[in-house]
Scaffold this motif. Structure first.
Motif, PDB file in Angstrom:
ATOM      1  N   ALA A 186       0.845  -1.197   0.000  1.00  0.00           N
ATOM      2  CA  ALA A 186       0.000   0.000   0.000  1.00  0.00           C
ATOM      3  C   ALA A 186       0.882   1.249   0.000  1.00  0.00           C
ATOM      4  O   ALA A 186       0.596   2.235  -0.698  1.00  0.00           O
ATOM      5  N   ALA A 187       1.991   1.187   0.774  1.00  0.00           N
ATOM      6  CA  ALA A 187       2.901   2.337   0.836  1.00  0.00           C
ATOM      7  C   ALA A 187       3.494   2.614  -0.550  1.00  0.00           C
ATOM      8  O   ALA A 187       3.637   3.770  -0.955  1.00  0.00           O
ATOM      9  N   LEU A 188       3.789   1.553  -1.278  1.00  0.00           N
ATOM     10  CA  LEU A 188       4.372   1.746  -2.613  1.00  0.00           C
ATOM     11  C   LEU A 188       3.399   2.446  -3.556  1.00  0.00           C
ATOM     12  O   LEU A 188       3.761   3.396  -4.248  1.00  0.00           O
ATOM     13  N   ILE A 189       2.156   2.009  -3.560  1.00  0.00           N
ATOM     14  CA  ILE A 189       1.207   2.622  -4.509  1.00  0.00           C
ATOM     15  C   ILE A 189       0.869   4.058  -4.065  1.00  0.00           C
ATOM     16  O   ILE A 189       0.712   4.954  -4.906  1.00  0.00           O
ATOM     17  N   ALA A 190       0.847   4.286  -2.747  1.00  0.00           N
ATOM     18  CA  ALA A 190       0.596   5.656  -2.271  1.00  0.00           C
ATOM     19  C   ALA A 190       1.709   6.575  -2.761  1.00  0.00           C
ATOM     20  O   ALA A 190       1.457   7.708  -3.187  1.00  0.00           O
ATOM     21  N   GLY A 191       2.946   6.081  -2.695  1.00  0.00           N
ATOM     22  CA  GLY A 191       4.084   6.868  -3.162  1.00  0.00           C
ATOM     23  C   GLY A 191       4.010   7.085  -4.667  1.00  0.00           C
ATOM     24  O   GLY A 191       4.192   8.211  -5.158  1.00  0.00           O
ATOM     25  N   LEU A 192       3.696   6.014  -5.402  1.00  0.00           N
ATOM     26  CA  LEU A 192       3.618   6.138  -6.866  1.00  0.00           C
ATOM     27  C   LEU A 192       2.523   7.130  -7.259  1.00  0.00           C
ATOM     28  O   LEU A 192       2.646   7.860  -8.242  1.00  0.00           O
ATOM     29  N   ASP A 193       1.441   7.168  -6.471  1.00  0.00           N
ATOM     30  CA  ASP A 193       0.359   8.113  -6.758  1.00  0.00           C
ATOM     31  C   ASP A 193       0.841   9.563  -6.674  1.00  0.00           C
ATOM     32  O   ASP A 193       0.247  10.457  -7.261  1.00  0.00           O
ATOM     33  N   GLN A 194       1.921   9.787  -5.910  1.00  0.00           N
ATOM     34  CA  GLN A 194       2.441  11.161  -5.754  1.00  0.00           C
ATOM     35  C   GLN A 194       3.599  11.464  -6.713  1.00  0.00           C
ATOM     36  O   GLN A 194       4.123  12.563  -6.707  1.00  0.00           O
ATOM     37  N   CYS A 195       4.028  10.460  -7.477  1.00  0.00           N
ATOM     38  CA  CYS A 195       5.170  10.681  -8.385  1.00  0.00           C
ATOM     39  C   CYS A 195       4.705  11.489  -9.583  1.00  0.00           C
ATOM     40  O   CYS A 195       3.752  11.100 -10.258  1.00  0.00           O
ATOM     41  N   ASN A 196       5.380  12.614  -9.835  1.00  0.00           N
ATOM     42  CA  ASN A 196       4.974  13.379 -11.013  1.00  0.00           C
ATOM     43  C   ASN A 196       6.205  13.789 -11.822  1.00  0.00           C
ATOM     44  O   ASN A 196       6.181  14.752 -12.545  1.00  0.00           O
TER      45      ASN A 196
END
Ligand code: UDP
Ligand code: MG
Length: 316
Positions: A80-90
């Protein structure tokens, strides 16, 4: 224009590791020219001072990186932490790394070089598993074999989640919103040009691993059941084989009864057949249950994680 890379670090009780991680990152990243960095820390419900220390570190390191601290409302797990981080990658690419320095920052230049050469996923895999015990090595090896055989996806053996993802891959993975997650599968599933680089994986810098044997076993099951329905199909073939054998045995029994008269020995064979088939059926039901349980969890469509707070740190 500068290339921009995000460094994504999931953290669960990593207060001791974080200052050392930032020290090493600062040394390595300030030597790589032409890249601006953003460190994304996901605090996965830590009970220690991870949240405060990650904010302090980002303030201290503001001269070479921007940062975001995402603070979960509880421990949702590394996936979950990984996808939360990826959601913030821009930015142009993202590098996922553990907080405990088992994914050495010194490998970043090699990951970035391969990406600049055109690879969209650059995975880092350990050269050998000599640090692991015998049981862990054997189970890991068999897991990869079984995963490959059932799912047809090529996951790089011995690769951790330490890898660089191009923006296009990040966008592909972000579309996968299932709750039961197995990232190694997503990386392979996304496709694109991929390469693996090898490194010697050091021991954890401080703290303890959060992945005990039972958690790893369940993670392996998630990997297999999420990416393949072959375990369901086995039962059709097994059923067909057993039915054929029992049909042939039935014909033989009828004939020998007709020719040799009625003869009913065989307590042992009946007992074995009944218990064996009982066991086989229970395993079959268990496997059905695994899929049904997963379908149930997914059908609820709950969010994968809940963010309690988020703080952005601008470059100074
Ligand atoms: N981690 C996390 N949430 C968890 C468990 C682990 O964010 O529920 C993070 C942990 O802080 C570390 C990374 O995932 O940065 C890998 O964990 P760990 O080092 O315990 O795993 P191992 O290297 O032993 O496989
Ligand atoms: Mg570790």
């Amino acid at each position: 224009m500068n290339t921009r890379i995000d460094l994504l670090v999931p953290c669960f009780n990593e207060e001791e590791c974080l200052p050392r991680l930032f020290d090493r990152l600062r040394q390595v990243c300030s030597e790589i020219k032409g890249i601006s960095w953003k460190v994304i820390i996901v605090n996965d419900g830590s009970s220690d001072n991870t949240l405060r220390i990650s904010k302090d570190q980002l303030r201290l390191n503001g001269h070479w990186c921007e940062g975001i601290v995402i603070n979960f409302s509880r421990n949702f797990g590394k996936e979950a932490a990984l996808i939360a981080g990826l959601d913030q990658c821009n930015n142009d690419a993202c590098i996922i790394m553990d907080a405990d320095l088992q994914d050495p920052p010194e490998l970043l230049p090699e990951l970035i070089q391969n990406w600049q050469d055109g690879y969209k996923v650059v995975s880092a895999a350990r050269k050998s598993r000599t640090n692991d015990g015998y049981l862990k090595r054997i189970t890991a090896k068999n897991f990869y074999k079984f995963f490959q055989a059932t799912s047809k996806l090529e996951i790089s053996q011995n690769a951790s989640d330490f890898r660089l993802l191009d923006r296009q891959v990040i966008e592909a993975i972000r579309q996968c919103r299932e709750s039961i997650r197995f990232s190694k599968g997503f990386f392979a599933w996304a496709g694109f040009k991929q390469i693996t680089v090898y490194f010697k994986r050091p021991e954890r810098e401080a703290g303890t691993t959060k992945w005990g044997g039972w958690k790893l076993w369940n993670y392996a099951l998630d990997g297999i059941f999420n990416y393949s329905t072959s375990p369901l199909r086995i039962w059709t073939y097994l059923g067909l084989t057993i039915t054929t054998i029992s049909f042939l045995l039935a014909i033989k029994t009828v004939f020998s009864a007709l020719i040799g008269g009625v003869n009913v020995p065989g307590y042992a064979s009946i007992f074995t057949a009944v218990t064996f088939l009982g066991g086989v059926q229970l395993i079959g039901i268990g496997i059905l249950g695994e899929y049904l349980g997963r379908a149930y969890v997914e059908s609820k469509r709950r969010p994968i994680y809940i963010i309690e707070s988020m703080q952005v740190f601008e470059d100074k």
